[in-house]
Write a protein that holds these residues in place. Structure first.
Motif, PDB file in Angstrom:
ATOM      1  N   ASP A 120     -82.509  -4.554 -67.439  1.00  0.00           N
ATOM      2  CA  ASP A 120     -82.077  -5.941 -67.587  1.00  0.00           C
ATOM      3  C   ASP A 120     -83.286  -6.706 -68.100  1.00  0.00           C
ATOM      4  OD1 ASP A 120     -79.481  -5.612 -66.628  1.00  0.00           O
ATOM      5  OD2 ASP A 120     -80.122  -5.863 -64.545  1.00  0.00           O
ATOM      6  N   ILE A 121     -83.037  -7.707 -68.913  1.00  0.00           N
ATOM      7  CA  ILE A 121     -84.166  -8.444 -69.473  1.00  0.00           C
ATOM      8  C   ILE A 121     -84.059  -9.921 -69.130  1.00  0.00           C
ATOM      9  CG2 ILE A 121     -84.627  -6.823 -71.343  1.00  0.00           C
ATOM     10  CD1 ILE A 121     -83.091  -8.585 -73.228  1.00  0.00           C
ATOM     11  N   ARG A 122     -85.213 -10.528 -68.973  1.00  0.00           N
ATOM     12  CA  ARG A 122     -85.272 -11.974 -68.804  1.00  0.00           C
ATOM     13  C   ARG A 122     -86.476 -12.465 -69.593  1.00  0.00           C
ATOM     14  NH1 ARG A 122     -86.811 -12.267 -62.414  1.00  0.00           N
ATOM     15  NH2 ARG A 122     -88.812 -11.238 -62.600  1.00  0.00           N
ATOM     16  N   PHE A 123     -86.357 -13.672 -70.065  1.00  0.00           N
ATOM     17  CA  PHE A 123     -87.391 -14.238 -70.928  1.00  0.00           C
ATOM     18  C   PHE A 123     -88.124 -15.359 -70.218  1.00  0.00           C
ATOM     19  CE2 PHE A 123     -84.257 -12.370 -73.734  1.00  0.00           C
ATOM     20  CZ  PHE A 123     -85.060 -11.625 -74.568  1.00  0.00           C
ATOM     21  N   LEU A 126     -82.876 -16.835 -77.153  1.00  0.00           N
ATOM     22  CA  LEU A 126     -83.070 -15.456 -76.705  1.00  0.00           C
ATOM     23  C   LEU A 126     -82.144 -15.116 -75.543  1.00  0.00           C
ATOM     24  CD1 LEU A 126     -86.951 -15.236 -76.950  1.00  0.00           C
ATOM     25  CD2 LEU A 126     -85.296 -14.053 -78.398  1.00  0.00           C
ATOM     26  N   GLU A 127     -81.927 -16.066 -74.656  1.00  0.00           N
ATOM     27  CA  GLU A 127     -80.987 -15.852 -73.541  1.00  0.00           C
ATOM     28  C   GLU A 127     -79.568 -15.648 -74.047  1.00  0.00           C
ATOM     29  OE1 GLU A 127     -81.339 -15.446 -70.256  1.00  0.00           O
ATOM     30  OE2 GLU A 127     -83.504 -15.676 -70.268  1.00  0.00           O
ATOM     31  N   ARG A 128     -79.184 -16.411 -75.096  1.00  0.00           N
ATOM     32  CA  ARG A 128     -77.847 -16.251 -75.677  1.00  0.00           C
ATOM     33  C   ARG A 128     -77.663 -14.866 -76.291  1.00  0.00           C
ATOM     34  NH1 ARG A 128     -78.687 -21.416 -77.716  1.00  0.00           N
ATOM     35  NH2 ARG A 128     -79.234 -20.594 -79.755  1.00  0.00           N
ATOM     36  N   ASN A 129     -78.745 -14.303 -76.817  1.00  0.00           N
ATOM     37  CA  ASN A 129     -78.683 -13.009 -77.492  1.00  0.00           C
ATOM     38  C   ASN A 129     -79.194 -11.867 -76.617  1.00  0.00           C
ATOM     39  OD1 ASN A 129     -77.823 -13.719 -80.329  1.00  0.00           O
ATOM     40  ND2 ASN A 129     -79.493 -15.158 -79.984  1.00  0.00           N
ATOM     41  N   LYS A 130     -79.216 -12.086 -75.315  1.00  0.00           N
ATOM     42  CA  LYS A 130     -79.756 -11.110 -74.369  1.00  0.00           C
ATOM     43  C   LYS A 130     -79.009  -9.783 -74.433  1.00  0.00           C
ATOM     44  CE  LYS A 130     -80.906 -12.579 -70.283  1.00  0.00           C
ATOM     45  NZ  LYS A 130     -80.946 -12.975 -68.859  1.00  0.00           N
ATOM     46  N   LYS A 131     -77.693  -9.819 -74.550  1.00  0.00           N
ATOM     47  CA  LYS A 131     -76.890  -8.597 -74.566  1.00  0.00           C
ATOM     48  C   LYS A 131     -77.227  -7.741 -75.792  1.00  0.00           C
ATOM     49  CE  LYS A 131     -72.140  -7.035 -74.125  1.00  0.00           C
ATOM     50  NZ  LYS A 131     -70.738  -7.434 -74.006  1.00  0.00           N
ATOM     51  N   PHE A 132     -77.326  -8.382 -76.945  1.00  0.00           N
ATOM     52  CA  PHE A 132     -77.691  -7.659 -78.167  1.00  0.00           C
ATOM     53  C   PHE A 132     -79.087  -7.061 -78.046  1.00  0.00           C
ATOM     54  CE2 PHE A 132     -80.003  -7.822 -82.214  1.00  0.00           C
ATOM     55  CZ  PHE A 132     -79.284  -6.880 -82.929  1.00  0.00           C
ATOM     56  N   LEU A 133     -80.038  -7.862 -77.556  1.00  0.00           N
ATOM     57  CA  LEU A 133     -81.412  -7.393 -77.425  1.00  0.00           C
ATOM     58  C   LEU A 133     -81.512  -6.229 -76.442  1.00  0.00           C
ATOM     59  CD1 LEU A 133     -83.225 -10.816 -77.485  1.00  0.00           C
ATOM     60  CD2 LEU A 133     -83.564  -8.965 -79.108  1.00  0.00           C
ATOM     61  N   HIS A 181     -79.566 -12.597 -85.275  1.00  0.00           N
ATOM     62  CA  HIS A 181     -79.053 -13.628 -86.182  1.00  0.00           C
ATOM     63  C   HIS A 181     -78.644 -14.852 -85.364  1.00  0.00           C
ATOM     64  CE1 HIS A 181     -79.270 -10.790 -89.430  1.00  0.00           C
ATOM     65  NE2 HIS A 181     -78.571  -9.912 -88.704  1.00  0.00           N
ATOM     66  N   ASP A 182     -79.578 -15.755 -85.213  1.00  0.00           N
ATOM     67  CA  ASP A 182     -79.344 -16.991 -84.476  1.00  0.00           C
ATOM     68  C   ASP A 182     -80.034 -18.105 -85.252  1.00  0.00           C
ATOM     69  OD1 ASP A 182     -79.847 -19.172 -82.478  1.00  0.00           O
ATOM     70  OD2 ASP A 182     -78.770 -17.769 -81.184  1.00  0.00           O
ATOM     71  N   PRO A 183     -79.335 -19.204 -85.523  1.00  0.00           N
ATOM     72  CA  PRO A 183     -79.963 -20.274 -86.313  1.00  0.00           C
ATOM     73  C   PRO A 183     -81.188 -20.892 -85.636  1.00  0.00           C
ATOM     74  CG  PRO A 183     -77.757 -20.910 -85.558  1.00  0.00           C
ATOM     75  CD  PRO A 183     -77.942 -19.482 -85.207  1.00  0.00           C
ATOM     76  N   ASP A 184     -81.246 -20.858 -84.313  1.00  0.00           N
ATOM     77  CA  ASP A 184     -82.403 -21.419 -83.623  1.00  0.00           C
ATOM     78  C   ASP A 184     -83.637 -20.536 -83.738  1.00  0.00           C
ATOM     79  OD1 ASP A 184     -81.013 -23.662 -82.832  1.00  0.00           O
ATOM     80  OD2 ASP A 184     -80.395 -22.790 -80.905  1.00  0.00           O
ATOM     81  N   LEU A 185     -83.448 -19.259 -84.032  1.00  0.00           N
ATOM     82  CA  LEU A 185     -84.583 -18.349 -84.178  1.00  0.00           C
ATOM     83  C   LEU A 185     -85.019 -18.178 -85.623  1.00  0.00           C
ATOM     84  CD1 LEU A 185     -83.574 -15.504 -81.697  1.00  0.00           C
ATOM     85  CD2 LEU A 185     -85.195 -17.364 -81.327  1.00  0.00           C
ATOM     86  N   GLU A 186     -84.207 -18.644 -86.557  1.00  0.00           N
ATOM     87  CA  GLU A 186     -84.469 -18.430 -87.982  1.00  0.00           C
ATOM     88  C   GLU A 186     -85.835 -18.952 -88.428  1.00  0.00           C
ATOM     89  OE1 GLU A 186     -82.362 -16.964 -90.363  1.00  0.00           O
ATOM     90  OE2 GLU A 186     -81.016 -16.387 -88.736  1.00  0.00           O
ATOM     91  N   GLY A 187     -86.190 -20.154 -88.030  1.00  0.00           N
ATOM     92  CA  GLY A 187     -87.428 -20.756 -88.527  1.00  0.00           C
ATOM     93  C   GLY A 187     -88.629 -20.551 -87.632  1.00  0.00           C
ATOM     94  N   HIS A 188     -88.532 -19.652 -86.665  1.00  0.00           N
ATOM     95  CA  HIS A 188     -89.629 -19.468 -85.719  1.00  0.00           C
ATOM     96  C   HIS A 188     -90.239 -18.077 -85.826  1.00  0.00           C
ATOM     97  CE1 HIS A 188     -87.487 -22.837 -83.782  1.00  0.00           C
ATOM     98  NE2 HIS A 188     -88.710 -23.200 -83.433  1.00  0.00           N
ATOM     99  N   ILE A 189     -91.549 -18.037 -85.747  1.00  0.00           N
ATOM    100  CA  ILE A 189     -92.262 -16.782 -85.594  1.00  0.00           C
ATOM    101  C   ILE A 189     -92.589 -16.679 -84.110  1.00  0.00           C
ATOM    102  CG2 ILE A 189     -94.333 -15.495 -86.178  1.00  0.00           C
ATOM    103  CD1 ILE A 189     -94.352 -17.055 -88.840  1.00  0.00           C
ATOM    104  N   ILE A 190     -92.145 -15.598 -83.485  1.00  0.00           N
ATOM    105  CA  ILE A 190     -92.263 -15.468 -82.033  1.00  0.00           C
ATOM    106  C   ILE A 190     -93.231 -14.348 -81.701  1.00  0.00           C
ATOM    107  CG2 ILE A 190     -91.015 -15.034 -79.895  1.00  0.00           C
ATOM    108  CD1 ILE A 190     -88.509 -16.101 -81.401  1.00  0.00           C
ATOM    109  N   THR A 191     -94.182 -14.652 -80.836  1.00  0.00           N
ATOM    110  CA  THR A 191     -95.147 -13.676 -80.352  1.00  0.00           C
ATOM    111  C   THR A 191     -94.667 -13.135 -79.009  1.00  0.00           C
ATOM    112  OG1 THR A 191     -96.899 -14.963 -81.392  1.00  0.00           O
ATOM    113  CG2 THR A 191     -97.573 -13.341 -79.765  1.00  0.00           C
ATOM    114  N   VAL A 192     -94.807 -11.843 -78.823  1.00  0.00           N
ATOM    115  CA  VAL A 192     -94.461 -11.210 -77.547  1.00  0.00           C
ATOM    116  C   VAL A 192     -95.756 -10.604 -76.990  1.00  0.00           C
ATOM    117  CG1 VAL A 192     -92.966  -9.543 -76.377  1.00  0.00           C
ATOM    118  CG2 VAL A 192     -92.185 -10.653 -78.468  1.00  0.00           C
TER     119      VAL A 192
END
Length: 136
Positions: free
Chosen positions: A101-104, A79-86, A37-48
Motif C-alpha cells: 500500500d502506498i501513501r504520499f 498522486l492520491e487520486r492516482n494511487k491505484k494506478f501507481l 496522466h493527470d492535468p495537475d501533474l503535467e506541469g510539475h517535475i517531482i522529486t522522490v
C-alpha cells in the motif's frame, strides 16, 4: 512466542532500505516518463528523495517534493487520486510477494535545511563562529 528484533538502523533493516530504494527508483521512473496522466501533474517535475517501508514491507511511505517546492498540496492530491494506478505499476516493476500500500507525504527536509542555513547566517551565530583576535 517469537521475539521481535528491534532494528538499530535509522531507516530500518537492510531489507527495508533495499526495497525502499527499489520502490523509489520505480516511482521516480514512472513520474519522469509521464506515465501518470493527470492535468495537475503535467506541469510539475517531482522529486522522490526517499521511500520508507514498514517492517513487513506492506506499506510504503513515499516522500515527494515538486521542483521549487510550490503547489505541494495539489501534487499530493493528484498522486492520491492516482494511487491505484501507481500501486499497480510498482507491483509490475518491483518483485515482491505483495504490492505495498502506498501513501504520499511532502518531504520537508528541504525546508528544514533552508531554516538551518538561515539560522547559521544570523549575526549572532556569525559572531560566535568568528575567530577571536584575543587568542593570538
Amino acid at each position: 512466542m517469537p521475539r521481535q528484533k528491534k532494528s538499530s538502523a535509522p531507516g530500518g533493516s537492510q531489507r527495508q532500505l533495499r526495497v525502499g530504494e527499489t520502490v523509489r527508483h520505480a516511482v521516480a521512473d514512472i513520474l519522469s516518463h509521464g506515465d501518470v496522466h493527470d492535468p495537475d501533474l503535467e506541469g510539475h517535475i517531482i522529486t522522490v528523495p526517499e521511500v520508507r517501508m514498514s517492517p513487513d514491507l506492506k506499506l510504503a511511505t513515499i516522500y515527494v517534493m515538486p521542483l521549487g517546492g510550490r503547489d505541494t498540496d495539489v501534487v499530493i492530491a493528484a498522486l492520491e487520486r492516482n494511487k491505484k494506478f501507481l500501486r499497480g505499476e510498482i507491483a509490475h516493476r518491483v518483485n515482491l510477494k505483495f504490492a505495498p500500500d502506498i501513501r504520499f507525504r511532502v518531504d520537508e527536509r528541504f525546508d528544514e535545511a533552508a531554516r538551518i542555513e538561515k539560522l547559521l547566517r544570523t549575526p549572532a551565530v556569525q559572531r560566535d563562529l568568528a575567530p577571536d583576535s584575543d587568542d593570538e
